[in-house]
Design a protein around this motif. Structure first.
Motif, mmCIF file in Angstrom:
data_model
loop_
_atom_site.group_PDB
_atom_site.id
_atom_site.type_symbol
_atom_site.label_atom_id
_atom_site.label_comp_id
_atom_site.label_asym_id
_atom_site.label_seq_id
_atom_site.Cartn_x
_atom_site.Cartn_y
_atom_site.Cartn_z
ATOM 1 N N GLY A 192 13.397 -56.853 2.644
ATOM 2 C CA GLY A 192 12.134 -56.350 2.116
ATOM 3 C C GLY A 192 11.152 -57.461 1.827
ATOM 4 N N MET A 193 9.946 -57.061 1.364
ATOM 5 C CA MET A 193 8.887 -58.007 1.041
ATOM 6 C C MET A 193 8.244 -57.603 -0.279
ATOM 7 S SD MET A 193 8.708 -60.283 3.494
ATOM 8 C CE MET A 193 7.080 -60.977 3.286
ATOM 9 N N ALA A 194 7.954 -58.616 -1.109
ATOM 10 C CA ALA A 194 7.185 -58.362 -2.326
ATOM 11 C C ALA A 194 5.727 -58.161 -1.936
ATOM 12 C CB ALA A 194 7.330 -59.540 -3.284
ATOM 13 N N ASN A 195 5.087 -57.188 -2.587
ATOM 14 C CA ASN A 195 3.715 -56.889 -2.204
ATOM 15 C C ASN A 195 2.719 -57.111 -3.326
ATOM 16 O OD1 ASN A 195 1.559 -54.282 -2.087
ATOM 17 N ND2 ASN A 195 1.682 -55.595 -0.276
ATOM 18 N N LYS A 196 2.923 -56.491 -4.451
ATOM 19 C CA LYS A 196 1.912 -56.551 -5.497
ATOM 20 C C LYS A 196 2.581 -56.592 -6.856
ATOM 21 C CE LYS A 196 -0.806 -53.004 -5.932
ATOM 22 N NZ LYS A 196 -1.902 -52.058 -5.686
ATOM 23 N N ASN A 197 2.004 -57.407 -7.740
ATOM 24 C CA ASN A 197 2.459 -57.499 -9.115
ATOM 25 C C ASN A 197 1.340 -56.988 -10.021
ATOM 26 O OD1 ASN A 197 4.708 -58.961 -8.041
ATOM 27 N ND2 ASN A 197 3.477 -60.819 -8.099
ATOM 28 N N VAL A 198 1.639 -55.968 -10.815
ATOM 29 C CA VAL A 198 0.620 -55.365 -11.662
ATOM 30 C C VAL A 198 1.100 -55.430 -13.115
ATOM 31 C CG1 VAL A 198 -0.905 -53.392 -11.988
ATOM 32 C CG2 VAL A 198 0.184 -53.781 -9.767
ATOM 33 N N GLY A 199 1.076 -56.612 -13.689
ATOM 34 C CA GLY A 199 1.460 -56.748 -15.079
ATOM 35 C C GLY A 199 2.908 -56.401 -15.317
ATOM 36 N N ASP A 200 3.170 -55.159 -15.687
ATOM 37 C CA ASP A 200 4.525 -54.731 -16.012
ATOM 38 C C ASP A 200 5.206 -54.037 -14.849
ATOM 39 O OD1 ASP A 200 2.865 -52.571 -15.986
ATOM 40 O OD2 ASP A 200 3.899 -51.514 -17.611
ATOM 41 N N ALA A 201 4.619 -54.058 -13.655
ATOM 42 C CA ALA A 201 5.183 -53.327 -12.519
ATOM 43 C C ALA A 201 5.123 -54.202 -11.269
ATOM 44 C CB ALA A 201 4.424 -52.024 -12.294
ATOM 45 N N PHE A 202 6.044 -53.878 -10.318
ATOM 46 C CA PHE A 202 6.127 -54.604 -9.049
ATOM 47 C C PHE A 202 6.222 -53.593 -7.913
ATOM 48 C CE2 PHE A 202 8.365 -56.989 -12.347
ATOM 49 C CZ PHE A 202 7.624 -58.171 -12.376
ATOM 50 N N LEU A 203 5.431 -53.834 -6.863
ATOM 51 C CA LEU A 203 5.478 -52.993 -5.669
ATOM 52 C C LEU A 203 6.180 -53.775 -4.564
ATOM 53 C CD1 LEU A 203 4.730 -50.461 -4.020
ATOM 54 C CD2 LEU A 203 2.526 -51.568 -3.502
ATOM 55 N N LEU A 204 7.215 -53.189 -4.015
ATOM 56 C CA LEU A 204 7.976 -53.791 -2.917
ATOM 57 C C LEU A 204 7.862 -52.910 -1.681
ATOM 58 C CD1 LEU A 204 9.172 -56.168 -4.450
ATOM 59 C CD2 LEU A 204 9.617 -54.124 -5.805
ATOM 60 N N SER A 205 8.083 -53.513 -0.515
ATOM 61 C CA SER A 205 7.969 -52.715 0.714
ATOM 62 C C SER A 205 8.993 -53.178 1.735
ATOM 63 C CB SER A 205 6.557 -52.833 1.306
ATOM 64 O OG SER A 205 6.296 -54.164 1.708
ATOM 65 N N TRP A 206 9.414 -52.223 2.559
ATOM 66 C CA TRP A 206 10.298 -52.478 3.688
ATOM 67 C C TRP A 206 9.615 -51.873 4.914
ATOM 68 C CZ3 TRP A 206 11.822 -51.670 -1.207
ATOM 69 C CH2 TRP A 206 12.817 -52.498 -1.757
ATOM 70 N N LYS A 207 8.953 -52.696 5.683
ATOM 71 C CA LYS A 207 8.175 -52.184 6.818
ATOM 72 C C LYS A 207 9.110 -51.720 7.921
ATOM 73 C CE LYS A 207 4.473 -53.373 10.043
ATOM 74 N NZ LYS A 207 3.498 -54.399 10.468
ATOM 75 N N ILE A 208 8.818 -50.515 8.417
ATOM 76 C CA ILE A 208 9.615 -49.954 9.506
ATOM 77 C C ILE A 208 8.941 -50.206 10.848
ATOM 78 C CG2 ILE A 208 10.546 -47.821 10.481
ATOM 79 C CD1 ILE A 208 10.922 -46.799 7.656
ATOM 80 N N CYS A 209 7.652 -49.840 10.945
ATOM 81 C CA CYS A 209 6.946 -50.023 12.210
ATOM 82 C C CYS A 209 5.461 -49.834 11.990
ATOM 83 C CB CYS A 209 7.457 -49.050 13.277
ATOM 84 S SG CYS A 209 7.091 -47.327 12.892
ATOM 85 N N ASP A 210 4.684 -50.218 13.003
ATOM 86 C CA ASP A 210 3.260 -49.887 13.013
ATOM 87 C C ASP A 210 3.104 -48.424 13.444
ATOM 88 O OD1 ASP A 210 2.619 -52.475 12.300
ATOM 89 O OD2 ASP A 210 2.416 -53.157 14.381
ATOM 90 N N GLY A 211 2.098 -47.782 12.888
ATOM 91 C CA GLY A 211 1.875 -46.385 13.228
ATOM 92 C C GLY A 211 2.770 -45.462 12.405
ATOM 93 N N SER A 212 3.084 -44.309 12.966
ATOM 94 C CA SER A 212 3.833 -43.273 12.242
ATOM 95 C C SER A 212 5.171 -43.000 12.909
ATOM 96 C CB SER A 212 3.023 -41.969 12.178
ATOM 97 O OG SER A 212 1.792 -42.173 11.511
ATOM 98 N N ILE A 213 6.099 -42.427 12.126
ATOM 99 C CA ILE A 213 7.397 -41.983 12.633
ATOM 100 C C ILE A 213 7.452 -40.463 12.506
ATOM 101 C CG2 ILE A 213 9.897 -42.099 12.351
ATOM 102 C CD1 ILE A 213 9.634 -44.805 11.181
ATOM 103 N N ASP A 214 7.766 -39.832 13.571
ATOM 104 C CA ASP A 214 7.861 -38.369 13.558
ATOM 105 C C ASP A 214 8.956 -37.925 12.591
ATOM 106 O OD1 ASP A 214 7.451 -35.728 14.235
ATOM 107 O OD2 ASP A 214 8.899 -35.803 15.896
ATOM 108 N N GLY A 215 8.570 -37.140 11.591
ATOM 109 C CA GLY A 215 9.525 -36.604 10.644
ATOM 110 C C GLY A 215 9.559 -37.318 9.315
ATOM 111 N N PHE A 216 8.977 -38.537 9.218
ATOM 112 C CA PHE A 216 9.104 -39.314 7.992
ATOM 113 C C PHE A 216 7.790 -39.988 7.593
ATOM 114 C CE2 PHE A 216 13.220 -39.183 10.063
ATOM 115 C CZ PHE A 216 14.064 -38.776 9.046
ATOM 116 N N ALA A 217 6.677 -39.518 8.101
ATOM 117 C CA ALA A 217 5.399 -40.152 7.809
ATOM 118 C C ALA A 217 4.571 -39.344 6.824
ATOM 119 C CB ALA A 217 4.612 -40.383 9.101
ATOM 120 N N ASN A 218 4.701 -38.024 6.850
ATOM 121 C CA ASN A 218 3.850 -37.155 6.036
ATOM 122 C C ASN A 218 4.700 -36.299 5.101
ATOM 123 O OD1 ASN A 218 1.266 -37.840 7.435
ATOM 124 N ND2 ASN A 218 2.352 -36.918 9.173
ATOM 125 N N PHE A 219 4.050 -35.737 4.075
ATOM 126 C CA PHE A 219 4.762 -34.878 3.139
ATOM 127 C C PHE A 219 5.242 -33.586 3.797
ATOM 128 C CE2 PHE A 219 2.120 -37.171 -0.122
ATOM 129 C CZ PHE A 219 3.180 -37.873 -0.683
#
Length: 899
Positions: A603-630
């Motif tokens: 994974g990669m660290a993305n943003k630090n907001v005081g008391d919180a941290f946003l992390l991300s695990w990039k899968i791919c550019d664009g969208s994945i059918d079945g896992f991109a939208n609600f």
């Protein structure tokens, strides 16, 4: 003079003392600079301060040595002495005679004394001079002045001459001249070493000129070092050429004078003439002379004729003839008899049938013999003598025909006077082979060419190596780093392990500016990666890839699909009030924990907001059918299809030495495991790690009481997002903008509602490999604002904080891919009741199906197995609000306002 005879390091030691760093000396030895003084001076000053006088004389000698060498008058005087040392002896030889030699020898002794004194002053004044490069150059240069002292030259000549035997024997063999030449050549070579002083003169005056022009520009360390190294290389190359090339010259090994061959041929030529005027020279005598001529010559004989009769001369008036009393036909055998000379081809003339007469005939016969011996024209030389001598040793016939008066045979008239030049009658001719010498010269030419080639190649390699190590190498590595970051901004910004050679590593700690620039660029690259994170990779890459010098941070965003993890520090406001300034260290410790674990699991660290941290695990550019939208179903078929067509790039944070690609499901497994490990690491650090100290702070004890523990909540989700920068040209923040990023935050916030540390959406759980479902449980099925479909929340229970959970493989240093069947995932739930998950899952199913009475009974049983279970308590409280009776429109979900 200091600047022409001392290495550049000496100038640092003898630099002008800084006023602020001077220490007063009560004994009158003057100020001492602790920053630039020598080690010996430091010891002296230390002794003085301690009240001892042991080192007083040392400090005094050093101070005066330094002051003398730095003195302008002394430097000027030594410059004059150096100029004399370079040209004095040449002026002696070109402008004076022997009457002035004594005066020049006195001056040579004075030069030796002056240079020796200067070397002694340098040795005392600078502890880096003795034994250094310039020390040995100065020593050899000073010793070379001895070659201008007469008795030294005579002693050297005597030694060399003594090697060959007695003087008489050497004179007979023609060696005395060669010995004298050898001695003078050695003396000349030694004297040439003094040319190195020219370099020192240039360095001294050049440094003075630079100081007068601009005192504000401090020369760079790499410039000083490269100049110093280049100067040394040039001096060594020059000395090598001076020492070697004279010995590869033809004059040093090959004697091109043929005095013996010419003079003794004249001796033989006169034997059948004036030497035999009385007719008493016997054939034996002449034979001995011929044998001596052949055997004592340094060169093999090819052809010999001595005063050979020139055929029928009856028609020529006053023709001179040799008075031989022996047969010329035997000359060939005499020349070879006992000579031991192999390969001699001596023409055996036939009386009255000798061929062409005169010099041309003799030359033709000599060339014919050389041709039969397979000699080139350059591999033999000819010695000849022409003249018809009378008893008084006078050539009255001028080589053959007398024209100055009547003789017994009459005289030739003036019209035929040219005949004596075209066809002389008294001729001796000899040809000698110099093939060995020519081959030696050819070999010397080969050696000389090879030597020059070696010098040029070595010099080129050495100079290129110096430039490569100090300048070109760092620049190339900097360009490699820029290119690497432009192609892959998240790649490693450290070039040490891949592009540095042994010589590069040796100079990295020397403080050279090019190395500092290289290290600075590495740090800048690392800071860019740390500051921008994965979301700012596009900004880094595009701005480094462009050829213009303009910065353009406002580039369009890019749509990606990734896993987002959000974690929050509990009771942060209260903790901040307690810790005050220490809160930054507190937050950074937690950030280091979370970021390190995230990077180790791709994974990669993305943003630090005081008391919180946003992390991300990039899968791919664009969208994945079945896992991109609600609205996506996130079915098993869609997961399988995604794994077949998409490969995710694993980061270097996973300790992989080469690029590694994994499937989206493997990335989801790694992301979930990373947050599980974060929970475990947090608990362990609270017990006896870097976070344990905060429980003992007085302010913390007053606010929270004993037993304080730092707590964090975690939320995870998968979906699309826009990766890019927000802000302005004055300040930007690289981040992800998407309702799916917000969903991870909302899931983390719901951990306070459900009292579960880790909450995951069903989209993420369905993306992970199916084995995860044996370890997790669904704790809520809710509806919320912004999400058009029901959301199922899952959690992973951890009861045992095993320290070796998720540790890198020490053998291969590679983060292993997640396998849910591994014992690690069972060990961290070792204290969980074996029937808890089964009982809770059944109760949750009854809850969603509307059988709340059965669900309540099952949840109470679950609470007996796991006391204070947050999700079970939440569901029981929810059902109590409805008196354990589901609403009429119950469809297995409920709306959660706080979500």
């Amino acid at each position: 003079m200091s600047s022409m005879r001392v290495a550049p390091e000496t100038h640092k030691v003898w630099a002008q003392k800084s006023v602020n760093s001077k220490v007063a000396d009560s004994d009158g030895l003057g100020p001492y600079d602790a920053g630039t003084g020598t080690a010996l001076e430091a010891a002296a000053v230390s002794g003085l301060r301690s009240g001892t006088s042991t080192w007083n004389w040392v400090a005094t000698v050093q101070r005066y040595s330094r002051s003398v060498v730095e003195n302008h008058q002394f430097s000027t005087f030594m410059t004059c002495v150096t100029v004399y040392a370079l040209f004095g002896n040449d002026f002696r030889l070109s402008l004076t005679d022997t009457s002035a030699d004594v005066g020049f020898e006195v001056c040579a002794w004075l030069c030796i004394v002056c240079f020796s004194l200067e070397m002694a002053l340098n040795c005392f004044g600078c502890d880096t001079y003795f034994g250094g490069f310039y020390f040995w150059i100065d020593l050899v240069s000073t010793i070379s002045i001895l070659s201008e002292i007469r008795f030294v030259v005579d002693s050297l000549s005597s030694v060399l001459i003594g090697e060959g035997g007695s003087t008489t024997e050497m004179m007979k063999a023609g060696k005395a001249g060669r010995v004298g030449t050898r001695a003078s050549r050695i003396i000349r070579i030694v004297r040439l070493v003094r040319m190195v002083r020219v370099v020192k003169l240039y360095k001294m005056h050049n440094s003075n000129d630079e100081a007068m022009i601009d005192n504000t520009l401090e020369p760079t360390q790499v410039g000083k070092k490269l100049t110093e190294v280049t100067t040394r290389r040039l001096i060594l190359m020059m000395l090598t050429i001076i020492m070697v090339l004279p010995w590869l010259q033809s004059s040093s090994l090959v004697d091109s004078t043929y005095n013996f061959q010419h003079n003794f041929l004249k001796h033989l030529h006169q034997y059948p003439q004036n030497f035999n005027a009385t007719g008493h020279v016997t054939e034996t005598d002449f034979k001995a002379q011929v044998s001596f001529y052949v055997t004592k010559s340094r060169y093999p004989m090819i052809y010999l004729e001595v005063c050979e009769p020139q055929g029928d001369l009856s028609g020529v008036l006053n023709a001179g003839q040799c008075n031989t009393t022996w047969k010329h036909v035997d000359l060939h055998d005499w020349a070879l008899d006992g000579s031991g000379v192999s390969g001699s081809y001596i023409e055996k003339p036939v009386q009255n049938n000798i061929g062409k007469t005169g010099v041309k005939g003799s030359n033709k016969r000599a060339m014919s013999a050389a041709s039969r011996a397979k000699h080139r024209s350059s591999e033999y030389f000819i010695s000849s003598h022409v003249g018809c001598y009378n008893a008084a040793s006078m050539d009255e016939y001028y080589g053959g025909v007398r024209i100055d008066g009547p003789t017994a045979g009459g005289r030739i008239d003036g019209s035929n006077s040219k005949a004596r030049f075209k066809s002389p009658t008294c001729i001796s001719y000899a040809a000698f082979s110099i093939r060995t010498q020519e081959r030696l010269l050819a070999g010397l030419a080969i050696l000389k060419t090879f030597f020059i080639m070696v010098v040029l190649v070595v010099a080129s390699l050495v100079f290129n190596r110096d430039a490569q190590v100090y300048v070109i190498g760092p620049i190339e590595r900097m360009m490699t780093l820029v290119k690497q970051l432009s192609e892959n901004p998240l790649d490693s910004a450290n070039l040490d392990s891949t592009t540095c050679f042994d010589d590069d590593r040796k100079v990295r700690d020397q403080g050279y500016e090019t190395i500092l620039l290289e290290q600075t660029l590495e740090r800048i690259g690392q800071l860019l990666q740390v500051g921008f994170g994965a979301a700012g990779a596009e900004i880094i890459g595009k701005n480094m890839h462009t050829g213009s010098g303009k910065l353009n941070p406002m580039i369009p965003g890019k749509k990606i699909t990734a896993i987002y993890g959000f974690c929050d520090i509990r009771q942060f406001t209260d903790t901040t009030e307690c810790l005050q300034e220490e809160v930054m260290v507190y937050v950074n410790k937690l950030g280091n924990l979370v970021h390190t674990v995230t990077h180790s699991f791709y994974g990669m660290a993305n943003k630090n907001v005081g008391d919180a941290f946003l992390l991300s695990w990039k899968i791919c550019d664009g969208s994945i059918d079945g896992f991109a939208n609600f609205t996506d179903a996130a079915s098993e078929e869609q997961r399988t299809a995604a794994n077949e067509c998409i490969l995710c790039q694993a980061t270097h944070g996973a300790a992989r030495t080469r690029k590694h690609q994994i499937t989206p499901s493997q990335m989801a497994d790694a992301a979930i495991t990373a947050f599980i490990k974060c929970q475990i690491e947090l608990e362990n650090e609270n017990v006896d790690g870097c976070l344990a100290c905060y429980a003992e702070y007085d302010a913390v004890l007053r606010r929270f009481g004993p037993g304080f523990k730092i707590q964090m909540g975690f939320g995870m989700h998968v979906g699309w997002a826009i990766e890019g920068a927000i802000g302005s040209a004055l300040k930007i923040d690289a981040t992800y903008l998407s309702p799916h990023v917000e969903m991870s935050d909302r899931l983390e916030a719901s951990s306070k509602i459900f009292k579960s540390k880790l909450n995951m959406s069903h989209w993420l759980v369905n993306l992970a490999t199916p084995g995860i479902k044996e370890h997790i449980r669904a704790i809520a099925r809710i509806r919320c604002e912004g999400v058009p479909v029901p959301l199922t929340v899952y959690t992973f229970d951890v009861t045992n904080n095993e320290r070796d959970f998720g540790v890198l493989d020490e053998k291969c240093k590679i983060q292993q891919l997640v396998n849910w069947n591994m014992a690690d995932y069972t060990r961290i739930r070792r204290d969980l009741h074996p029937n808890f998950l089964t009982a809770f899952r059944a109760a949750f199913d009854d809850f969603t199906a509307g059988s709340w009475v059965d669900s309540a009974e099952g949840l109470r049983k679950s609470l007996w197995m796991k006391i204070d279970d947050g999700p079970a308590t939440y569901i029981l409280n929810l059902m109590d609000q409805y008196s354990n009776t589901p609403p009429e429109d119950w469809e297995g979900t409920h709306f959660l306002d706080a979500f």
